[in-house]
Design a protein around this motif. Structure first.
Motif, short mmCIF file in Angstrom:
data_model
loop_
_atom_site.label_atom_id
_atom_site.label_comp_id
_atom_site.label_asym_id
_atom_site.label_seq_id
_atom_site.Cartn_x
_atom_site.Cartn_y
_atom_site.Cartn_z
N LEU A 26 -8.76 0.43 -2.60
CA LEU A 26 -8.52 -0.89 -2.03
C LEU A 26 -7.03 -1.13 -1.79
CD1 LEU A 26 -11.04 -2.98 -4.17
CD2 LEU A 26 -11.19 -2.53 -1.71
N ALA A 57 -5.86 0.79 1.15
CA ALA A 57 -6.40 0.22 2.39
C ALA A 57 -5.74 -1.11 2.74
CB ALA A 57 -7.91 0.03 2.27
N GLN A 72 -5.80 -8.25 -2.41
CA GLN A 72 -6.49 -9.34 -3.10
C GLN A 72 -7.82 -8.87 -3.66
OE1 GLN A 72 -5.05 -12.29 -3.82
NE2 GLN A 72 -6.84 -12.49 -5.16
N ARG A 73 -8.56 -8.08 -2.90
CA ARG A 73 -9.83 -7.54 -3.42
C ARG A 73 -9.57 -6.61 -4.59
NH1 ARG A 73 -13.49 -4.67 0.72
NH2 ARG A 73 -14.75 -4.53 -1.18
N GLU A 101 -5.97 -3.84 0.95
CA GLU A 101 -6.80 -4.96 0.50
C GLU A 101 -6.39 -5.35 -0.92
OE1 GLU A 101 -11.01 -4.88 1.70
OE2 GLU A 101 -10.61 -2.85 2.45
N SER A 112 0.81 -1.23 0.00
CA SER A 112 0.00 0.00 0.00
C SER A 112 0.84 1.27 0.00
CB SER A 112 -0.95 0.01 1.21
OG SER A 112 -0.20 0.00 2.42
#
Length: 224
Positions: free
Chosen positions: A193, A196, A200-201, A198, A108
């Motif tokens: 995403l 944050a 994989q999402r 995330e 990130s």
């Protein structure tokens, strides 16, 4: 101790040859839409415009032919390549193989994440004007930033060539708004995403995004 990769980033880039500069100018004219797919290239006009010799221009033609942007037809001349549906299928196969894992394994706080966000902001700004070709350029910058998450110079160089062929495919169509408008919001969500944590999402969202983009482009080609 300074890392090898960091030290390498600070080394000055080797100077481009006149042939590479000529090919670069012509590549930019093709990808910007200034010269469209199927166009015949005039050696006389381009040697004057670029202020280069015919030999230099022809070597530039050869570089772009190897990249899949130009084709030479005996006794007819040199033409900007016209992508096919098979080309599009192959381009998207490559994109999924590179971009989705890049997002899935992203960090990130990688500097390329900010580059992704800035590309989305540029696309949003251009959409308000509206300048859809500029939106398309910002969108391609977004995806180049995704590939930069890999920290692989070879993958980034390879992807730059694939993206150039993709822009050529976009140039065949007469509705850049249809191609680019739906994806601005999707790009924004992917950045959210990733930021944050995330990953994989975000990768799943990108995979669905690329499938939708591929189908949209293929359907547009089928109507030509």
């Amino acid at each position: 101790m300074q890392s090898i990769s960091t030290a390498a980033e600070r080394l000055p880039a080797p100077p481009q040859s006149l042939v590479e500069q000529t090919a670069g100018r012509l590549r930019a004219m093709i990808t910007s839409g200034e010269i469209g797919p199927g166009s015949r290239l005039s050696e006389a006009r381009l040697t004057t415009e670029f202020d280069v010799s015919r030999n230099t221009l022809r070597e530039g033609f050869r570089l772009l032919t190897r990249e899949g942007l130009l084709r030479h037809e005996p006794n007819r001349g040199v033409f900007v390549e016209t992508p096919t549906m098979a080309t599009i299928l192959d381009i998207y196969r490559v994109r999924r193989a590179i971009e989705v894992p890049a997002i899935a394994h992203s960090w990130s706080r990688h500097r390329a994440v900010e580059r992704m966000r800035l590309a989305v902001e540029a696309a949003e700004d251009m959409a308000l004007r509206p300048d859809w070709r500029a939106v398309g350029s910002a969108n391609m910058e977004f995806h180049a930033a995704i590939v930069a998450l890999t920290d692989s110079p070879r993958l980034m160089a390879f992807y730059a060539q694939v993206a150039t062929e993709l822009r050529l495919a976009f140039g065949v169509l007469d509705s850049p708004e249809m191609l680019h408008a739906p994806y601005i919001t999707m790009n924004r969500e992917i950045v959210r995403l990733v930021e944050a944590g995330e990953a994989q999402r975000a990768a799943e969202a990108l995979d669905a995004y690329l499938l939708k983009s591929e189908r949209t482009l293929l359907e547009a080609f089928a109507r030509l």
